[in-house]
Design a protein around this motif. Structure first.
Motif, mmCIF file in Angstrom:
data_model
loop_
_atom_site.group_PDB
_atom_site.id
_atom_site.type_symbol
_atom_site.label_atom_id
_atom_site.label_comp_id
_atom_site.label_asym_id
_atom_site.label_seq_id
_atom_site.Cartn_x
_atom_site.Cartn_y
_atom_site.Cartn_z
ATOM 1 N N LEU A 185 40.336 15.889 19.426
ATOM 2 C CA LEU A 185 41.383 16.713 20.055
ATOM 3 C C LEU A 185 41.616 16.351 21.516
ATOM 4 O O LEU A 185 42.766 16.311 21.971
ATOM 5 C CB LEU A 185 41.034 18.199 19.929
ATOM 6 N N PHE A 186 40.564 16.102 22.286
ATOM 7 C CA PHE A 186 40.775 15.781 23.699
ATOM 8 C C PHE A 186 41.497 14.442 23.854
ATOM 9 O O PHE A 186 42.467 14.330 24.616
ATOM 10 C CB PHE A 186 39.447 15.744 24.465
ATOM 11 N N THR A 187 41.024 13.433 23.120
ATOM 12 C CA THR A 187 41.677 12.116 23.195
ATOM 13 C C THR A 187 43.144 12.225 22.809
ATOM 14 O O THR A 187 44.026 11.673 23.475
ATOM 15 C CB THR A 187 40.967 11.113 22.271
ATOM 16 N N GLY A 208 34.534 9.104 19.482
ATOM 17 C CA GLY A 208 35.026 8.206 20.520
ATOM 18 C C GLY A 208 36.517 8.008 20.484
ATOM 19 O O GLY A 208 37.213 8.435 19.573
ATOM 20 N N THR A 209 36.995 7.318 21.502
ATOM 21 C CA THR A 209 38.413 7.073 21.682
ATOM 22 C C THR A 209 39.048 6.313 20.514
ATOM 23 O O THR A 209 40.169 6.585 20.135
ATOM 24 C CB THR A 209 38.604 6.245 22.966
ATOM 25 N N LEU A 210 38.316 5.365 19.964
ATOM 26 C CA LEU A 210 38.935 4.478 18.985
ATOM 27 C C LEU A 210 38.775 4.964 17.548
ATOM 28 O O LEU A 210 38.876 4.185 16.613
ATOM 29 C CB LEU A 210 38.383 3.061 19.152
ATOM 30 N N ASP A 211 38.466 6.260 17.375
ATOM 31 C CA ASP A 211 38.373 6.827 16.030
ATOM 32 C C ASP A 211 39.770 7.235 15.573
ATOM 33 O O ASP A 211 40.181 8.379 15.716
ATOM 34 C CB ASP A 211 37.429 8.036 16.027
ATOM 35 N N TYR A 212 40.484 6.269 15.042
ATOM 36 C CA TYR A 212 41.823 6.530 14.520
ATOM 37 C C TYR A 212 41.751 6.678 13.006
ATOM 38 O O TYR A 212 40.843 6.179 12.355
ATOM 39 C CB TYR A 212 42.759 5.365 14.845
ATOM 40 N N ALA A 269 66.005 8.143 1.514
ATOM 41 C CA ALA A 269 65.327 7.398 2.583
ATOM 42 C C ALA A 269 63.858 7.170 2.228
ATOM 43 O O ALA A 269 63.312 6.083 2.472
ATOM 44 C CB ALA A 269 65.439 8.157 3.900
ATOM 45 N N ILE A 270 63.213 8.172 1.648
ATOM 46 C CA ILE A 270 61.817 8.039 1.227
ATOM 47 C C ILE A 270 61.694 6.947 0.167
ATOM 48 O O ILE A 270 60.780 6.114 0.201
ATOM 49 C CB ILE A 270 61.279 9.390 0.713
ATOM 50 N N GLN A 271 62.640 6.942 -0.767
ATOM 51 C CA GLN A 271 62.652 5.935 -1.819
ATOM 52 C C GLN A 271 62.805 4.529 -1.218
ATOM 53 O O GLN A 271 62.123 3.577 -1.615
ATOM 54 C CB GLN A 271 63.813 6.221 -2.785
ATOM 55 N N ARG A 272 63.673 4.409 -0.225
ATOM 56 C CA ARG A 272 63.958 3.108 0.406
ATOM 57 C C ARG A 272 62.782 2.626 1.258
ATOM 58 O O ARG A 272 62.434 1.442 1.233
ATOM 59 C CB ARG A 272 65.214 3.245 1.273
ATOM 60 N N LEU A 273 62.167 3.545 1.976
ATOM 61 C CA LEU A 273 61.142 3.168 2.949
ATOM 62 C C LEU A 273 59.737 3.104 2.355
ATOM 63 O O LEU A 273 58.863 2.408 2.893
ATOM 64 C CB LEU A 273 61.146 4.167 4.120
ATOM 65 N N GLY A 274 59.515 3.821 1.243
ATOM 66 C CA GLY A 274 58.163 3.880 0.693
ATOM 67 C C GLY A 274 57.250 4.720 1.576
ATOM 68 O O GLY A 274 57.697 5.432 2.475
ATOM 69 N N LYS A 275 55.962 4.622 1.330
ATOM 70 C CA LYS A 275 55.007 5.418 2.106
ATOM 71 C C LYS A 275 54.842 4.807 3.496
ATOM 72 O O LYS A 275 54.640 3.601 3.629
ATOM 73 C CB LYS A 275 53.659 5.484 1.394
ATOM 74 N N ILE A 276 54.932 5.633 4.522
ATOM 75 C CA ILE A 276 54.824 5.184 5.910
ATOM 76 C C ILE A 276 53.471 5.605 6.467
ATOM 77 O O ILE A 276 53.090 6.778 6.379
ATOM 78 C CB ILE A 276 55.954 5.788 6.777
ATOM 79 N N ASP A 277 52.744 4.664 7.045
ATOM 80 C CA ASP A 277 51.474 4.985 7.687
ATOM 81 C C ASP A 277 51.734 5.544 9.077
ATOM 82 O O ASP A 277 52.498 4.966 9.859
ATOM 83 C CB ASP A 277 50.600 3.725 7.802
ATOM 84 N N ARG A 278 51.097 6.657 9.379
ATOM 85 C CA ARG A 278 51.201 7.259 10.709
ATOM 86 C C ARG A 278 49.790 7.419 11.256
ATOM 87 O O ARG A 278 48.980 8.174 10.718
ATOM 88 C CB ARG A 278 51.904 8.620 10.642
ATOM 89 N N VAL A 279 49.480 6.682 12.310
ATOM 90 C CA VAL A 279 48.141 6.724 12.893
ATOM 91 C C VAL A 279 47.963 8.017 13.675
ATOM 92 O O VAL A 279 48.850 8.433 14.440
ATOM 93 C CB VAL A 279 47.913 5.510 13.810
ATOM 94 N N ILE A 280 46.816 8.672 13.471
ATOM 95 C CA ILE A 280 46.494 9.868 14.247
ATOM 96 C C ILE A 280 45.138 9.693 14.909
ATOM 97 O O ILE A 280 44.375 8.771 14.583
ATOM 98 C CB ILE A 280 46.516 11.143 13.380
#
Length: 205
Positions: free
Chosen positions: A44-46, A2-6, A29-40
């Motif tokens: 594939l169609f959504t 479904g659409t909301l499967d992030y 920059a990686i040290q300063r920012l730490g781990k960044i969450d990136r939603v995917i």
């Protein structure tokens, strides 16, 4: 699916450490920012429709349009979108050209004339080539799908304004040439997609 499967783009200390060793400025920059969450969006169609919605508009505008689409259609599937006409899709706040492209893609896929799942077996360049045959889909849109649905590890998009802006800010450049961009992209390999996640963050700071 479904659409909301992030989910979140999967990476960890290995990728962060190797990027930091390959590029000391990015490493700081990686040290300063730490781990960044990136939603995917694994579907594939959504994810493809989400990327098309985001073409040439701000992140905020894309989020508004996407919210309206979810409200109107619930699940974003080839069947649910193919059943709409372009006028109804356009009423969510996008251009008619974009709405027509989205409708045509949904019809093509719902009729079995394009195998989205088959993309998983292809290389990055083959995926870009195959997707570019669809109306309204170019290299940038395909590259966004590679990162935000397929979790391909080494994608840094020259066509993404925010990534270019993030790179300029990171290295203190007033402008950036394709050659300079490619030099940095090569340094990030094979973890370019994680570098992209940091460049997006740096761009928005």
């Amino acid at each position: 699916m479904g659409t909301l499967d992030y989910k979140l783009f999967e990476y960890g200390r290995k990728e962060m450490d190797e990027l930091s060793q390959a590029d000391k400025i990015l490493g700081a920059a990686i040290q300063r920012l730490g781990k960044i969450d990136r939603v995917i969006i694994p579907d594939l169609f959504t994810a493809l429709i989400h990327a098309i919605v985001g073409q040439l508009v701000s992140v905020k505008a894309a989020a508004t349009i996407w919210g309206r689409m979810l409200k109107h259609y619930g699940a974003i599937s080839p069947q649910s979108i193919a059943m709409q006409n372009a006028d109804l899709i356009q009423s969510c706040g996008m251009t008619m050209k974009k709405a027509v492209c989205i409708h045509n893609i949904a019809v093509t896929i719902s009729q079995g004339n394009f195998d989205l799942d088959g993309l998983h077996c292809l290389s990055d360049q083959q995926v870009i080539h195959k997707l570019s045959a669809l109306p309204g889909v170019g290299r940038w849109t395909a590259e966004m799908l590679l990162i935000h649905a397929m979790e391909r590890p080494d994608v840094v998009s020259w066509g993404d304004l925010a990534i270019r802006r993030g790179m300029m800010k990171l290295y203190g450049l007033p402008s950036i040439s394709k050659g300079q961009f490619d030099t940095h992209r090569s340094a990030y390999s094979p973890f370019g997609s994680v570098a992209s996640i940091y460049l997006w963050k740096i761009s928005s700071e």
